[in-house]
Design an enzyme around this catalytic site. Structure first.
Site, PDB file in Angstrom:
ATOM      1  N   THR A  20      34.308  25.864  47.153  1.00  0.00           N
ATOM      2  CA  THR A  20      35.053  24.966  46.260  1.00  0.00           C
ATOM      3  C   THR A  20      36.543  24.947  46.602  1.00  0.00           C
ATOM      4  O   THR A  20      37.152  23.883  46.749  1.00  0.00           O
ATOM      5  CB  THR A  20      34.882  25.455  44.799  1.00  0.00           C
ATOM      6  N   VAL A  21      37.135  26.136  46.742  1.00  0.00           N
ATOM      7  CA  VAL A  21      38.588  26.179  46.995  1.00  0.00           C
ATOM      8  C   VAL A  21      38.894  25.718  48.414  1.00  0.00           C
ATOM      9  O   VAL A  21      39.852  24.966  48.647  1.00  0.00           O
ATOM     10  CB  VAL A  21      39.147  27.601  46.758  1.00  0.00           C
ATOM     11  N   LYS A 115      41.313  38.486  45.336  1.00  0.00           N
ATOM     12  CA  LYS A 115      41.831  39.536  44.430  1.00  0.00           C
ATOM     13  C   LYS A 115      41.088  40.857  44.590  1.00  0.00           C
ATOM     14  O   LYS A 115      41.698  41.929  44.523  1.00  0.00           O
ATOM     15  CB  LYS A 115      41.798  39.093  42.965  1.00  0.00           C
ATOM     16  N   GLU A 139      49.332  34.179  46.585  1.00  0.00           N
ATOM     17  CA  GLU A 139      49.612  33.591  45.265  1.00  0.00           C
ATOM     18  C   GLU A 139      48.318  33.261  44.510  1.00  0.00           C
ATOM     19  O   GLU A 139      48.238  33.398  43.285  1.00  0.00           O
ATOM     20  CB  GLU A 139      50.453  32.329  45.446  1.00  0.00           C
ATOM     21  N   VAL A 142      45.913  35.816  41.843  1.00  0.00           N
ATOM     22  CA  VAL A 142      46.082  36.110  40.411  1.00  0.00           C
ATOM     23  C   VAL A 142      46.530  34.845  39.695  1.00  0.00           C
ATOM     24  O   VAL A 142      47.534  34.234  40.058  1.00  0.00           O
ATOM     25  CB  VAL A 142      47.152  37.210  40.188  1.00  0.00           C
ATOM     26  N   ILE A 146      49.048  29.217  38.624  1.00  0.00           N
ATOM     27  CA  ILE A 146      50.345  29.619  38.041  1.00  0.00           C
ATOM     28  C   ILE A 146      51.160  30.336  39.110  1.00  0.00           C
ATOM     29  O   ILE A 146      50.725  31.359  39.634  1.00  0.00           O
ATOM     30  CB  ILE A 146      50.169  30.583  36.848  1.00  0.00           C
ATOM     31  N   GLY A 197      30.123  25.892  33.183  1.00  0.00           N
ATOM     32  CA  GLY A 197      30.473  26.388  34.516  1.00  0.00           C
ATOM     33  C   GLY A 197      31.652  27.352  34.522  1.00  0.00           C
ATOM     34  O   GLY A 197      32.117  27.754  35.590  1.00  0.00           O
ATOM     35  N   ASP A 211      37.250  41.454  36.264  1.00  0.00           N
ATOM     36  CA  ASP A 211      38.066  40.440  36.944  1.00  0.00           C
ATOM     37  C   ASP A 211      39.541  40.590  36.533  1.00  0.00           C
ATOM     38  O   ASP A 211      40.433  40.656  37.390  1.00  0.00           O
ATOM     39  CB  ASP A 211      37.538  39.044  36.550  1.00  0.00           C
ATOM     40  N   LYS A 215      43.017  41.818  38.776  1.00  0.00           N
ATOM     41  CA  LYS A 215      44.270  41.037  38.773  1.00  0.00           C
ATOM     42  C   LYS A 215      45.415  41.880  38.217  1.00  0.00           C
ATOM     43  O   LYS A 215      46.556  41.811  38.710  1.00  0.00           O
ATOM     44  CB  LYS A 215      44.093  39.772  37.940  1.00  0.00           C
TER      45      LYS A 215
HETATM   46  N1  HSE Z   1      36.401  33.925  36.584  1.00  0.00           N
HETATM   47  C1  HSE Z   1      37.837  33.887  36.514  1.00  0.00           C
HETATM   48  C2  HSE Z   1      38.266  33.387  35.154  1.00  0.00           C
HETATM   49  C3  HSE Z   1      38.473  33.025  37.567  1.00  0.00           C
HETATM   50  O1  HSE Z   1      37.429  33.056  34.313  1.00  0.00           O
HETATM   51  O2  HSE Z   1      39.462  33.330  34.919  1.00  0.00           O
HETATM   52  C4  HSE Z   1      38.496  33.685  38.901  1.00  0.00           C
HETATM   53  O3  HSE Z   1      39.256  34.851  38.884  1.00  0.00           O
END
Ligand code: HSE
Length: 438
Positions: A20-21, A115, A139, A142, A146, A197, A211, A215
């Site tokens: 995707t990215v 990350k 960048e 995290v 932003i 999603g 997650d 970060k």
């Molecule tokens: N799954 C993360 C979130 C995004 O819901 O913010 C990817 O780090």
């Protein structure tokens, strides 16, 4: 790097991974490359893309025939002669670690959004970038869209940053917002987040704070200039938050958020980094951060307080962060410079048990009979935990007691709860939430 004419330098880009990215960044480069060339004198040219499955049509607009660009050989892209800057968007840890190391050793700047890799092996890779005198920019790792890493690394480098508080997981912020605003249960809202999603089929990484913990480790590393790894971060998730916790938060002028905290503590330059559901007073700027948005609140010295807000996930916001880094790396390459970063000494990390100055909200279910309240209050007093407020709600033959404490030590609170658990009249210990302090 090739010069087409005196004013424009072409920088060739190799992309590792095209999900995707990767698709978003390839298309964003294509759309923006004339404007970027006009404004910076750098023309970005995607020459190589490494993918696992060559048969998938990714709908990417390219300046070269697809057959020349796509390959299944990621290592060949990482060290290719016709690649000046490498973008790593593969995910995972071992393979990207090998590829990024090879690219840095080949003298190529690297941009990554990984990350998990940086939270485990950041210091090693930053040292390698430094040894090879090339950029390693991240960048996108995290809070995606932003701008946060560059402000911390550059604009705020001289700031004696005291504390950083962040809502840095969009999935959990979406769930907590729905629970707060619609009175929905955790399970219902998680199912909705999965249908939209936001949340994965296995939501553990998001809802249990892994997650956000990774970060938070990166934020602490960059904000304080010491190596903090994911294992240093105490994390608690939101899966135990109930509708009655949310109702109480609302009644008492708070909102529950999954807050990542990175702060300097004690005299010996220690840092404390943790992620847990937290009661945030409604007048705190983080309380207004709704849905899947992210925000990071920085408490500096000279600068005072500031907050950065935006999209912390998604293909295009993440690609925006990658593109900013790519332009930076390309500009540095043209001027034979790089962003110095380090050395990063290992952090001295305070354990959560040593936390001494936090207020708590504690929910305790007791038998509704004479004398129970005084027994519970005695336990608080014996462990030096001072009660700021108490609310009691009767539920047939039991009562729910919700205490807010004054600032207390984590160890004392844990000992209080252990003693309470052993009382016959205590039926259950409910949620234990910390409260954001000023
Ligand atoms: N799954 C993360 C979130 C995004 O819901 O913010 C990817 O780090």
């Amino acid at each position: 790097m090739t010069d087409q004419d005196a004013s424009v330098t072409t920088v060739r880009v190799g992309l590792l991974g095209c999900g995707t990215v990767g698709t978003s960044i390839a298309n964003l480069i294509h759309r923006q490359r004339d404007e970027i060339a006009t404004r910076t004198g750098i023309r970005l040219d995607v020459t190589r893309i490494a993918v696992r499955d060559l048969s998938v049509d990714r709908g990417i607009e390219l300046a070269h025939p697809a057959a020349e660009v796509f390959t299944g050989d990621a290592m060949a892209v990482a060290v290719a002669d016709d690649v000046d800057v490498v973008i790593e968007l593969i995910g995972g840890v071992d393979l990207p670690r090998t590829l990024i190391s090879a690219a840095l050793d080949a003298g190529k700047p690297v941009v990554t959004g990984n990350k998990a890799l940086l939270a485990d092996h950041g210091a090693e890779l930053f040292a390698k970038a430094e040894a090879n005198r090339v950029d390693l920019l991240f960048e996108a790792a995290v809070a995606a869209g932003i701008p946060l890493m560059r402000p911390l690394r550059e604009s705020l480098l001289g700031e004696p940053i005291r504390r950083v508080l962040g809502i840095i997981n969009g999935t959990t912020n979406f769930i907590l917002t729905k629970m707060t605003e619609e009175g929905a249960s955790y399970d219902e809202t998680l199912a909705e987040a999965q249908a939209l999603g936001y949340a994965e089929a296995d939501p553990t990484a998001d809802v249990e704070g892994f997650d956000a913990g990774a970060k938070a480790a990166i934020i602490a590393t960059i904000a304080f200039g010491v190596e903090v790894v994911a294992d240093d971060v105490h994390h608690e998730g939101i899966s135990t938050i109930t509708a009655s916790d949310i109702e109480y938060a609302t009644r008492s002028g708070h909102v529950i958020k999954l807050i990542a905290t990175a702060e300097r503590v004690g005299e010996a330059d220690e840092v404390a980094v943790r992620v847990h559901p937290t009661l945030v007073p409604l007048d705190h700027p983080l309380a207004a951060v709704r849905d899947s948005f992210n925000a990071v609140f920085i408490e500096g010295g000279a600068v005072g307080e500031l907050m950065l807000y935006g999209r912390g996930a998604g293909g295009d916001p993440t690609a925006s962060a990658v593109l900013g880094d790519l332009i930076d790396a390309a500009s540095n390459l043209r001027s034979s410079s790089y962003a110095r970063f380090g050395p990063l000494p290992r952090a001295s990390v305070q354990a959560i048990e040593q936390l001494i100055d936090t207020c708590y909200s504690l929910t305790i279910l007791v038998t509704d009979e004479p004398g129970v309240l005084s027994k519970v209050a005695d336990a608080f007093g014996r462990h030096n935990v001072s009660i700021r407020s108490m609310e009691q709600e009767g539920l047939d033959d039991e009562a729910r007691l919700i205490f807010i404490t004054h600032q207390a030590a984590e160890r004392d609170v844990r000992e209080t709860l252990a003693e309470l658990k052993a009382l016959d009249s205590v039926r259950d210990i409910g949620s234990v939430l910390r409260v954001v302090s000023s």
